[in-house]
Design an enzyme around this catalytic site. Structure first.
Site, PDB file in Angstrom:
ATOM      1  N   TYR A 100      -8.194  92.831  11.228  1.00 33.30           N
ATOM      2  CA  TYR A 100      -9.097  91.740  10.867  1.00 33.30           C
ATOM      3  C   TYR A 100     -10.343  92.323  10.197  1.00 33.30           C
ATOM      4  CZ  TYR A 100      -6.330  88.702  13.946  1.00 33.30           C
ATOM      5  OH  TYR A 100      -5.313  87.995  14.544  1.00 33.30           O
ATOM      6  N   SER A 250      -3.726  79.773  15.965  1.00 37.29           N
ATOM      7  CA  SER A 250      -3.738  78.605  15.070  1.00 37.29           C
ATOM      8  C   SER A 250      -3.469  77.310  15.844  1.00 37.29           C
ATOM      9  CB  SER A 250      -2.708  78.767  13.943  1.00 37.29           C
ATOM     10  OG  SER A 250      -3.067  79.817  13.078  1.00 37.29           O
ATOM     11  N   PRO A 251      -4.128  77.103  16.988  1.00 36.41           N
ATOM     12  CA  PRO A 251      -3.868  75.889  17.780  1.00 36.41           C
ATOM     13  C   PRO A 251      -4.387  74.622  17.119  1.00 36.41           C
ATOM     14  CG  PRO A 251      -5.746  77.048  18.686  1.00 36.41           C
ATOM     15  CD  PRO A 251      -5.176  77.937  17.610  1.00 36.41           C
ATOM     16  N   GLN A 254      -5.272  75.798  11.663  1.00 35.71           N
ATOM     17  CA  GLN A 254      -6.290  76.274  10.716  1.00 35.71           C
ATOM     18  C   GLN A 254      -7.183  75.138  10.208  1.00 35.71           C
ATOM     19  OE1 GLN A 254      -4.793  79.003   7.788  1.00 35.71           O
ATOM     20  NE2 GLN A 254      -3.635  80.170   9.287  1.00 35.71           N
ATOM     21  N   GLY A 255      -7.527  74.236  11.122  1.00 39.92           N
ATOM     22  CA  GLY A 255      -8.494  73.185  10.821  1.00 39.92           C
ATOM     23  C   GLY A 255      -7.902  71.813  10.590  1.00 39.92           C
ATOM     24  N   LEU A 257      -6.074  69.958  12.448  1.00 40.90           N
ATOM     25  CA  LEU A 257      -6.128  69.093  13.619  1.00 40.90           C
ATOM     26  C   LEU A 257      -7.549  68.764  14.073  1.00 40.90           C
ATOM     27  CD1 LEU A 257      -3.136  70.516  15.694  1.00 40.90           C
ATOM     28  CD2 LEU A 257      -3.293  68.278  14.590  1.00 40.90           C
ATOM     29  N   THR A 258      -8.549  69.196  13.316  1.00 39.20           N
ATOM     30  CA  THR A 258      -9.923  68.831  13.671  1.00 39.20           C
ATOM     31  C   THR A 258     -10.246  67.408  13.260  1.00 39.20           C
ATOM     32  OG1 THR A 258     -10.824  69.623  11.562  1.00 39.20           O
ATOM     33  CG2 THR A 258     -10.688  71.218  13.386  1.00 39.20           C
ATOM     34  N   GLY A 259      -9.485  66.867  12.319  1.00 42.65           N
ATOM     35  CA  GLY A 259      -9.758  65.522  11.823  1.00 42.65           C
ATOM     36  C   GLY A 259     -10.829  65.461  10.749  1.00 42.65           C
ATOM     37  N   LYS A 260     -11.380  66.610  10.350  1.00 43.40           N
ATOM     38  CA  LYS A 260     -12.467  66.584   9.363  1.00 43.40           C
ATOM     39  C   LYS A 260     -11.955  66.515   7.930  1.00 43.40           C
ATOM     40  CE  LYS A 260     -13.141  71.640   9.219  1.00 43.40           C
ATOM     41  NZ  LYS A 260     -14.127  72.722   9.483  1.00 43.40           N
TER      42      LYS A 260
END
Length: 363
Positions: A100, A250-251, A254-255, A257-260
């Site tokens: 990383y 990646s739960p 990668q974003g 599922l945030t809804g944004k």
């Protein structure tokens, strides 16, 4: 309320790796010392190592690949603030890897720990990369010591084989497991795990490490409401049979599922925009179900998605670039979905046809 996904604790296999008692975490803040309730913990496999039920991934910290926008959208200061927020919230399980940022993520963590004002001690997991020129068991312990140097630590919590050896070093996987056991014997790490292992590899690794007097504590794979392949390809079942904890990277997909992100609104930046932009519309019914489930508790879609994984007995490690993201993630613990709510989420997720994820655990 019925709790779902509870996991029976294992037993420690080493005398020195005894179960740690739960306790309150004392942190420093501008208003003076305060005491916060301890975050629920889970034992990683049968290792005796207790970690919070929710961790954080530090892939984005110091990332130099351009994938996350480091240096443009955020910088080192944001990562430092995220680290401080993690310690304040009790989310002390942090996952990184030698690849990383080409070592920068580990270096940043080492600096943050050294400069930290909070007395909270993080549990660090990092990973060995089975690169083509690494063919022997000794390459594992050498890499582990190099990671410890960047982290400025004498011992880490968890050391992980990042992916199975394949192609040129496909015949080195047994040696890598021997190397992981060597790291435990040398006191370099409290526990060892693997990542992206399929069901057969999990069983073989668990047996090999047991023969060396230690245990396989975890298998880190992609797992979310949008990527449930581990439930279908035998990986989750193999982990449960072997007493291995599944750690979910990646739960939040990668974003997604945030809804944004919305069809007519913001899109993911960088390469993620090209990968996921055309899938945002398809997942909106799931996002709306997540909003409805979380509404009565004042929880966001991201918090619902993370809690669903916790209810499945796995440990999610979402990424967090800054303090704001940490603060939202921290609200995913301290409560549990009802079983019916979890089933409602899964039913909505099952209606999504387009695969969202890569089956690395099938290697």
């Amino acid at each position: 309320m019925q709790l779902c996904g509870s996991r029976a604790p294992g037993t420690a296999v080493q005398a020195r790796a005894t179960r740690a008692p739960r306790r309150s975490i004392v942190v420093r803040c501008d208003a003076g010392a305060t005491t916060k309730p301890a975050v629920d913990t889970i034992e990683l496999g049968k290792s005796g190592l207790q970690v919070p039920v929710l961790g954080i991934g530090a892939w984005s910290w110091g990332d130099r690949s351009g994938y996350w926008g480091y240096g443009k959208e955020y910088g080192k200061d944001a990562s430092s603030e995220a680290y401080a927020a993690l310690m304040d919230s009790g989310l002390t399980f942090i996952d990184t890897a030698e690849v990383y940022g080409y070592g920068k993520s580990e270096e940043f963590l080492g600096e943050f720990m050294k400069a930290a004002l909070s007395p909270a001690q993080p549990i660090i997991a990092t990973k060995f990369a089975p690169l083509p020129w690494r063919l022997t068991s000794s390459s594992v312990s050498v890499a582990c010591k190099e990671s410890l140097g960047r982290l400025q630590m004498q011992q880490m919590g968890l050391y992980i084989q990042h992916w199975p050896g394949f192609a040129f070093n496909a015949f080195s996987n047994d040696a890598y497991l021997e190397g992981l056991a060597d790291c435990v014997e040398q006191g370099l790490t409290q526990a060892v795990g693997v990542s992206n292992f399929n069901a057969k590899r999990v069983r073989n690794a668990a047996q090999a490490l047991t023969r060396r007097g230690t245990c396989l504590s975890s298998n880190q794979v992609q797992y979310s409401l949008l990527y449930r392949r581990p439930e279908q390809n035998g990986v989750l079942e193999a982990c449960r049979e072997a007493g291995v904890t599944l750690v979910a990277y990646s739960p939040l997909c990668q974003g997604l599922l945030t809804g944004k992100y919305t069809p007519d609104g913001p899109k993911p930046s960088g390469p993620r925009g090209n990968i996921y932009a055309n899938k945002i519309r398809e997942i909106q019914p799931l996002i709306e179900t997540m909003r409805a489930v979380g509404q009565s508790r004042g929880k966001s879609p991201a918090q619902v998605a993370l809690n669903w994984i916790i209810c499945k007995g796995a440990v999610p490690i979402p990424g967090a670039k800054n303090k704001k993201q940490v603060d939202e993630i921290a609200e995913a613990v301290g409560w549990r979905l009802e079983e019916g709510e979890a089933m409602e989420l899964e039913k909505a997720a099952d209606k999504i046809v387009t695969p969202l994820g890569a089956p690395f655990e099938n290697w």
